[in-house]
Design a protein around this motif. Structure first.
Motif, mmCIF file in Angstrom:
data_model
loop_
_atom_site.group_PDB
_atom_site.id
_atom_site.type_symbol
_atom_site.label_atom_id
_atom_site.label_comp_id
_atom_site.label_asym_id
_atom_site.label_seq_id
_atom_site.Cartn_x
_atom_site.Cartn_y
_atom_site.Cartn_z
ATOM 1 N N PRO A 88 -18.035 -18.274 -18.484
ATOM 2 C CA PRO A 88 -18.533 -17.011 -19.032
ATOM 3 C C PRO A 88 -17.402 -16.124 -19.545
ATOM 4 O O PRO A 88 -16.247 -16.239 -19.127
ATOM 5 N N VAL A 89 -17.754 -15.238 -20.460
ATOM 6 C CA VAL A 89 -16.825 -14.234 -20.978
ATOM 7 C C VAL A 89 -17.158 -12.900 -20.318
ATOM 8 O O VAL A 89 -18.323 -12.500 -20.286
ATOM 9 N N ALA A 90 -16.164 -12.228 -19.799
ATOM 10 C CA ALA A 90 -16.390 -10.927 -19.151
ATOM 11 C C ALA A 90 -16.652 -9.861 -20.214
ATOM 12 O O ALA A 90 -16.004 -9.838 -21.263
ATOM 13 N N ASP A 115 -14.231 -10.541 -34.658
ATOM 14 C CA ASP A 115 -13.736 -11.486 -35.662
ATOM 15 C C ASP A 115 -14.180 -10.996 -37.040
ATOM 16 O O ASP A 115 -15.365 -11.085 -37.385
ATOM 17 N N PRO A 116 -13.279 -10.476 -37.877
ATOM 18 C CA PRO A 116 -13.683 -9.954 -39.188
ATOM 19 C C PRO A 116 -14.340 -10.997 -40.079
ATOM 20 O O PRO A 116 -15.290 -10.694 -40.807
ATOM 21 N N ILE A 148 -17.356 -10.715 -28.444
ATOM 22 C CA ILE A 148 -16.078 -10.463 -27.794
ATOM 23 C C ILE A 148 -15.273 -11.753 -27.728
ATOM 24 O O ILE A 148 -15.781 -12.794 -27.279
ATOM 25 N N ALA A 149 -14.027 -11.690 -28.186
ATOM 26 C CA ALA A 149 -13.150 -12.863 -28.141
ATOM 27 C C ALA A 149 -12.904 -13.262 -26.691
ATOM 28 O O ALA A 149 -12.617 -12.421 -25.827
ATOM 29 N N GLU A 157 -12.985 -18.625 -29.582
ATOM 30 C CA GLU A 157 -14.294 -18.706 -28.945
ATOM 31 C C GLU A 157 -14.716 -17.289 -28.569
ATOM 32 O O GLU A 157 -13.866 -16.408 -28.358
ATOM 33 N N TYR A 158 -16.033 -17.099 -28.457
ATOM 34 C CA TYR A 158 -16.553 -15.746 -28.299
ATOM 35 C C TYR A 158 -17.701 -15.737 -27.301
ATOM 36 O O TYR A 158 -18.407 -16.722 -27.108
ATOM 37 N N GLY A 159 -17.879 -14.573 -26.699
ATOM 38 C CA GLY A 159 -19.069 -14.312 -25.916
ATOM 39 C C GLY A 159 -19.966 -13.362 -26.689
ATOM 40 O O GLY A 159 -19.480 -12.476 -27.394
#
Length: 378
Positions: A88-90, A115-116, A148-149, A157-159
């Protein structure tokens, strides 16, 4: 057991947990165990009942019943709550510039993406929903979507979070874009009206739609373009919202991402490929604004579900009816899922039980278009 559903669908008996999301396929033996569990019988009484139903000794039925229940437990059928996302991404407040704002009526989405390039790709798909510079969501219903990166030092990778709650674990750029647009669709179509999200395109004619389902690269967008060139209206490009009545889809048209191999096809050229050779935020992809669209969030009756597979110009053409349980498996395997707000599988089962499903293999675009038109006309 109050949150575990059992359905007969085609040749299978399905078990689904509204808590964990676990989905299993069983048979008549499993159906009888499910019925006994639903009646709140203990293991001894279940074994005795199964023994009578299947004509075996209670001592022989007990280990079989225990084995089936153990398999169901291992698959998460009885688990309270959803499984946590892997890696998971916090959550944190994204580091980004001004947010993007999208709107449908009085429903808004505020997107904050780190991420633009990904922001540009989402904007290209959802440009018809872009809010004006002064159109701020002071009133109405708003969803906050944050991308969110996961780790600045690792591969991108992103959440994805909706109202600060995760909707997926870490994912690469393409999958992240898929999740963000799906969440926008869910919000604009109103979560209380949406039973499931399908990875599919849909084209409508005369108030009925054919859903073109499948994974990336299966040819569903190209076939949708062919149907539009023949007079149909786009009801959805890559995301289909199934209505809670199990009979309709809710339209969510967006700019279609046309991959390089389809740019020169006659049906694509007939629609006027958007931007010509202009730069695109995605390599090898151009975005096409469909000439005819069903208004977003409009319910459209579903006439058929088709799983297209283009096999090349020399491939044989053929249409085969699919067992509903197999169609459900394919929908789930290619990214379909029930709504978090309405976690019951019942509407999707009702749709598959009522609407014919087909596997369409083709080498001729004309054949595929005419076949889908005939399904819409039935």
């Amino acid at each position: 057991m109050d949150r575990i559903e059992g359905f007969a669908l085609g040749t299978a008996f399905l078990l689904h947990s509204q808590e964990s999301g676990a989905l299993l396929s069983s048979n008549a033996f499993g159906r009888d165990i499910y019925d006994a569990l639903s009646a709140r019988l203990d293991l001894t009484d279940i074994s005795a009942k199964i023994a009578r139903q299947h004509g075996v000794a209670p001592g022989d039925a007990a280990p079989l019943v225990e084995e089936v229940i153990a398999r169901w437990q291992a698959a998460g059928l009885f688990q309270p709550g959803m499984c946590p996302f892997a890696a998971p991404v916090a959550y944190r407040v994204p580091h980004t510039g001004p947010p993007q704002i999208y709107r449908l009526g009085d429903r808004y989405v505020i997107l904050r993406c780190e991420d633009p390039q990904l922001s540009e790709q989402i904007a290209a798909s959802l440009r018809d929903y872009a809010a004006g510079a002064l159109d701020m969501p002071d009133d109405g219903t708003t969803a906050l979507i944050d991308v969110i990166a996961a780790d600045a030092d690792a591969e991108a990778e992103y959440g994805v979070f909706r109202d600060r709650e995760p909707v997926w674990g870490r994912a690469p750029q393409d999958l992240t874009r898929f999740h963000v647009i799906r969440e926008c669709m869910d919000h604009f179509c109103t979560p209380s009206r949406v039973a499931a999200h399908l990875h599919a395109a849909a084209v409508a004619d005369s108030g009925r739609a054919v859903i073109l389902a499948g994974g990336s690269g299966s040819g569903k967008t190209t076939l949708a373009m062919g149907l539009m060139a023949a007079g149909g209206a786009l009801a959805a490009d890559d995301h289909v919202a199934l209505a809670v009545d199990g009979r309709h889809m809710l339209a969510f048209p967006a700019a279609s991402a046309v991959k390089r191999g389809a740019w020169d096809l006659p049906e694509i050229q007939a629609l006027g490929l958007a931007g010509g050779a202009a730069a695109s935020p995605r390599d090898g992809v151009r975005y096409l604004r469909p000439p005819r669209c069903v208004p977003a969030a409009t319910p459209v009756a579903v006439a058929a579900i088709v799983f297209p597979q283009y096999g090349g110009a020399d491939a044989a053409n053929g249409l085969a009816r699919l067992d509903p349980a197999r169609a459900l498996t394919q929908l789930i395997q290619t990214g379909g899922r029930v709504s978090r707000r309405n976690p019951s599988l019942a509407p999707l089962v009702a749709l598959l039980d009522r609407v014919p499903c087909y596997e369409l293999r083709y080498g001729s675009t004309r054949y595929s278009v005419e076949t889908c038109q005939s399904l819409l006309a039935r």
